[in-house]
Design an enzyme around this catalytic site. Sequence first.
Site, PDB file in Angstrom:
ATOM      1  CG  ASP A  95      -7.348  -9.981  12.482  1.00  0.00           C
ATOM      2  OD1 ASP A  95      -6.713 -10.198  11.439  1.00  0.00           O
ATOM      3  OD2 ASP A  95      -8.092 -10.833  13.011  1.00  0.00           O
ATOM      4  CE1 TYR A 118       1.853  -2.020   2.861  1.00  0.00           C
ATOM      5  CE2 TYR A 118       0.553  -0.026   3.174  1.00  0.00           C
ATOM      6  CZ  TYR A 118       1.629  -0.681   2.601  1.00  0.00           C
ATOM      7  OH  TYR A 118       2.483   0.006   1.774  1.00  0.00           O
ATOM      8  CG  HIS A 119       2.684  -0.852   9.599  1.00  0.00           C
ATOM      9  ND1 HIS A 119       1.699  -0.011  10.041  1.00  0.00           N
ATOM     10  CD2 HIS A 119       2.839  -1.794  10.562  1.00  0.00           C
ATOM     11  CE1 HIS A 119       1.277  -0.422  11.223  1.00  0.00           C
ATOM     12  NE2 HIS A 119       1.945  -1.508  11.557  1.00  0.00           N
ATOM     13  CB  ALA A 138      -4.753   0.608  11.783  1.00  0.00           C
ATOM     14  N   GLY A 153       1.233   0.984  18.723  1.00  0.00           N
ATOM     15  CA  GLY A 153       0.573   2.293  18.685  1.00  0.00           C
ATOM     16  C   GLY A 153      -0.377   2.459  17.530  1.00  0.00           C
ATOM     17  CB  CYS A 204      -8.796  -4.326  11.570  1.00  0.00           C
ATOM     18  SG  CYS A 204      -7.580  -3.008  11.481  1.00  0.00           S
TER      19      CYS A 204
END
Length: 234
Positions: free
Chosen positions: A94, A97-98, A163, A176, A194
């Site tokens: 789903d 965030y990065h 995640a 990944g 998620c």
Amino acid sequence: MVSVQNKKVFLQDLGTKDYKDTWDYQEEIFAKVVEQKKQKRENPDVETDNYFLFVEHPHVYTLGKSGDVSNLLLSEKQLADKGATFYKINRGGDITYHGPGQIVGYPILDLENFFTDIHKYLRLLEETIILVLADYGLKGVRSEGETGVWLDVGTPFARKICAMGVRASRWVTMHGFALNVNSDLGYFDNIIPCGIRGKGVTSLHVELGREVDENEVREKILKHFQNLFEAEMV
């Protein structure tokens, strides 16, 4: 004739790189490996390449193909005000965030060089992070039915520290994991991470109560990845 298995993995540290630019680069490598696989059908001596990309992204939210856009709690203007971008992408999972302080790893592997089992692939990625956390005295665990690595599952304090979302086609992987090291966790307040309500997120920084050396963490990730996948990093 037995085909050649290549367990060498090319390591590339991309530094800080825009999410879309990195995604395009992943697609480029993916297409190259798929082309090598076609050639390998004609000639079993052809080797297919494997890659492992490390990267840190500027603030960005990404939504997997099975995700629900309502899990993003920001308007376009609010995104812009926070200096963040948003992309719908082709991995599983789903929304996530990065951002700065987070170590993102994208293994682009021809799994036929290792094993042909996507479930095992995900479990070994999780195990890589679980072993890294153990190096810092933390007990990372899996949460049934949910990918990624968690702390204190089964308690009211369950929180996700890493995640995961992958894509695989023709046994070639993309996307990944994202491990929160020194991340600003406030950015997670703008999503339902998620798509899972009622569970928190955390970072090594929060759990250990100190700034963590990200280069040291990367080295630990590579060590455990290499051992678990019986790979040779080059």
